[in-house]
Design a protein around this motif. Sequence first.
Motif, mmCIF file in Angstrom:
data_model
loop_
_atom_site.group_PDB
_atom_site.id
_atom_site.type_symbol
_atom_site.label_atom_id
_atom_site.label_comp_id
_atom_site.label_asym_id
_atom_site.label_seq_id
_atom_site.Cartn_x
_atom_site.Cartn_y
_atom_site.Cartn_z
ATOM 1 N N GLU A 160 0.832 -1.203 0.000
ATOM 2 C CA GLU A 160 0.000 0.000 0.000
ATOM 3 C C GLU A 160 0.869 1.256 0.000
ATOM 4 O O GLU A 160 0.590 2.217 -0.731
ATOM 5 C CB GLU A 160 -0.929 -0.006 1.211
ATOM 6 N N ALA A 161 1.922 1.244 0.826
ATOM 7 C CA ALA A 161 2.816 2.404 0.879
ATOM 8 C C ALA A 161 3.550 2.585 -0.443
ATOM 9 O O ALA A 161 3.693 3.710 -0.942
ATOM 10 C CB ALA A 161 3.826 2.231 2.019
ATOM 11 N N LYS A 162 3.978 1.485 -1.046
ATOM 12 C CA LYS A 162 4.665 1.557 -2.344
ATOM 13 C C LYS A 162 3.757 2.165 -3.403
ATOM 14 O O LYS A 162 4.175 3.041 -4.173
ATOM 15 C CB LYS A 162 5.117 0.161 -2.771
ATOM 16 N N ALA A 163 2.510 1.721 -3.447
ATOM 17 C CA ALA A 163 1.553 2.241 -4.437
ATOM 18 C C ALA A 163 1.332 3.745 -4.242
ATOM 19 O O ALA A 163 1.221 4.501 -5.212
ATOM 20 C CB ALA A 163 0.231 1.487 -4.335
ATOM 21 N N LYS A 164 1.282 4.175 -2.987
ATOM 22 C CA LYS A 164 1.055 5.592 -2.702
ATOM 23 C C LYS A 164 2.281 6.437 -3.043
ATOM 24 O O LYS A 164 2.163 7.594 -3.447
ATOM 25 C CB LYS A 164 0.656 5.775 -1.243
ATOM 26 N N SER B 81 2.163 6.762 -6.834
ATOM 27 C CA SER B 81 1.086 7.659 -7.284
ATOM 28 C C SER B 81 1.319 9.106 -6.866
ATOM 29 O O SER B 81 0.704 10.022 -7.404
ATOM 30 C CB SER B 81 -0.259 7.195 -6.713
ATOM 31 N N GLU C 25 0.818 10.100 -3.717
ATOM 32 C CA GLU C 25 0.030 10.367 -2.507
ATOM 33 C C GLU C 25 0.949 10.461 -1.287
ATOM 34 O O GLU C 25 0.709 11.260 -0.378
ATOM 35 C CB GLU C 25 -1.007 9.269 -2.301
ATOM 36 N N ILE C 26 1.991 9.636 -1.267
ATOM 37 C CA ILE C 26 3.028 9.751 -0.243
ATOM 38 C C ILE C 26 4.265 10.342 -0.895
ATOM 39 O O ILE C 26 4.768 9.821 -1.890
ATOM 40 C CB ILE C 26 3.388 8.381 0.379
ATOM 41 N N GLU C 27 4.737 11.445 -0.354
ATOM 42 C CA GLU C 27 5.957 12.065 -0.856
ATOM 43 C C GLU C 27 7.046 11.896 0.205
ATOM 44 O O GLU C 27 6.976 12.491 1.275
ATOM 45 C CB GLU C 27 5.736 13.539 -1.160
#
Length: 329
Positions: free
Chosen positions: A305-309, A312, A314-316
């Motif tokens: 989930e963190a990798k996908a964000k 994308s 969503e997580i910088e």
Amino acid sequence: MTPMKALMASATALGLLAGAAAAEPALIFDLGGKFDKSFNEAAHTGAQRWKEETGGSYKELEMQSEAQREQALRRLAETGANPIVMTGFAFGEVLNTVAPDYPDTKFVLIDMAVDQPNVQSNVFNEGEGSYLAGVMAAQASESGTVGFIGGMDVPLIHKFECGYRQGFLAARPDGKVIVNYTGTTPAAWNDPVKGGELAKAQQSQGADVIYAAAGGTGIGVLQAAADMDILSIGVDSNQNHLHPGKVLTSVVKRVDNAVFDAFTVGENVEPGTKVWDVRSDGVILAMDDNNAPLVTPEMTQAVEEAKAKIISGEIEVHDYMTDNTCPVD
């Protein structure tokens, strides 16, 4: 033996004689040696893979001191080696001096960006991979306290530390990350005894997962963690096999791919900067039979989930090297 004599002896032993006819690629390892089970060894793995797949040959050189950086580059360039690949950010300043003197030679630098028309820079987003390791550590830690042990106290290693702390604290806001560095000189990369001592000190403060980004020093961290029956996280190369069932994962920088690609392209290496990140699988978490018993479905889900964000946007993940700060300080 003086640094110059040591280099000359090493070069002679490797057959690096002036006037060599055919252009071969070359690889210069950073201090710590090619079998450091970490950064340098990843580069060696890539070179060997190229040799096995193509039947080609390459030159290699292990330095004995800082003073040999410029000597090594110039000697290899004068023997016709092309391209010349260097492992380690410490080559950056020297390369800025040497590259203009050999405009027909292509230089490939790993871990630092140098702006020269005959230089290709390969940089890795270690912060993103370290963020994922922090998320995983947050799932694995029973105490809520984890550790980070860096090698030389330089901005690049703070980039690992900052990413790790961001990931851990995002997943576990009430947690704690203990941070230590081995030293401020290049000797910090090759002091496994000191690494072990720091790991023991962190364990005594409650850390039950310790991430080592310290080159050869990290081998001592991983050994001490295994001896104390706590978990560790490896770096650069896949270090899971060093202590099966004790290394939670390794943040692998595909340095092997960077070297393999450079050797494959050869003299046609394109100048500029190549970025290896989570999106390109340039930085990954190692998963294999050695750490499979440690990895729960919940960990895998949290990491994915963190990798996908991250991919994308969503997580910088903040890059420490952009401003020498970390948002979780």
